[in-house]
Design an enzyme around this catalytic site. Structure first.
Site, PDB file in Angstrom:
ATOM      1  N   SER A 137       0.847  -1.191   0.000  1.00  0.00           N
ATOM      2  CA  SER A 137       0.000   0.000   0.000  1.00  0.00           C
ATOM      3  C   SER A 137       0.882   1.241   0.000  1.00  0.00           C
ATOM      4  CB  SER A 137      -0.885   0.008   1.255  1.00  0.00           C
ATOM      5  OG  SER A 137      -1.513   1.266   1.422  1.00  0.00           O
ATOM      6  N   TYR A 150      -1.329  -0.927  10.262  1.00  0.00           N
ATOM      7  CA  TYR A 150      -1.526  -1.261   8.855  1.00  0.00           C
ATOM      8  C   TYR A 150      -0.315  -0.837   8.028  1.00  0.00           C
ATOM      9  CZ  TYR A 150      -3.643  -1.121   4.173  1.00  0.00           C
ATOM     10  OH  TYR A 150      -3.911  -1.299   2.836  1.00  0.00           O
TER      11      TYR A 150
END
Length: 242
Positions: A137, A150
């Site tokens: 990401s 995350y």
């Protein structure tokens, strides 16, 4: 086009927007796809969307090494490509009394990726270089103030990909994609909260579509990527360079 004819491909997180579009592109080119997801209802919806020719589904949380191995075995034959998109995207309050978000982020974004990679070592199709593609990401590049665990897990994916690309060469090519803000269910919350401010940061002035990430994944699974390994390809409309 029949580039993936006779090839088995396993997509985890397969009921998500990027998973469905990736399956569509691979199936359109002859691939046999297994969609893996913990949400049985959404897998049923995916089957209704994609049809049932050269498509199977498998319900799993991928929460143990045995579960990861079983997901690959669901292909019924050696696997050409593992596309690992499964993950969670939770806000973290940095509460010293609650380690749950961190534990879930590492388990569901990084540990299961490692377990899938280990299981793949004995289950890949050896007729040609196989592929593993993992989802990182832009959060690992830019940081994500509200989702520290995350971002950490997605940075771990990049390190794992680099190491695996050396370990698995030349039999398996290992790469990652790092999507930016893509219009999927996972991004609904941040788009609702800060959509316009994010859009202003993106040089292309729009959010990405699932198919735009899927096309990069398709490339990484194809013969066109035969000299590409150990890479993380950012798909973000240019936001990390803005």
């Amino acid at each position: 086009m029949v580039e993936f004819t006779g090839k088995r491909i396993v997509i985890t997180g397969g009921a998500g927007g990027i998973g469905i579009e990736t399956a569509r592109q691979l199936m359109d080119r002859g691939g046999h796809v297994v969609l893996v997801d913990q949400d049985a209802g959404r897998l049923d919806q995916a089957r209704d969307t994609l049809g049932r020719v050269r498509l199977a589904t498998f319900v799993s949380a991928l929460d143990t090494p045995a579960a990861c191995a079983a997901a690959l075995d669901a292909a019924g034959a050696p696997v050409h490509a593992l596309i690992h998109l499964a993950g969670v995207f939770e806000r973290d309050a940095l509460d010293p009394e609650d380690h749950g978000v961190w534990n879930r982020a590492i388990a569901a974004n990084l540990t299961n990726a490692y377990d899938m990679a280990v299981a793949f070592q004995t289950r890949f199709d050896r007729r040609a270089p196989a592929r593993m593609v993992f989802a990182s990401s832009v959060a690992f590049r830019r940081g994500s103030a509200e989702r520290v665990p995350y971002a950490a897990a997605k940075g771990g994916i990049v390190g794992m990909v680099r190491a695996l690309s050396r370990k698995c060469a030349p039999d398996i090519l290992v790469n990652a994609v790092a999507p930016g803000v893509i219009e999927t269910r996972m991004a609904d919350e941040i788009i609702a909260e800060r959509g316009e401010s994010y859009r202003q940061e993106i040089p292309l002035q729009r959010f990405g579509q699932p198919g735009e990430v899927a096309s990069v994944i398709r490339f990484l699974c194809s013969a066109d990527s035969s000299y590409v390994t150990g890479q993380t390809i950012t798909v973000d409309g240019g936001i990390t360079n803005a």
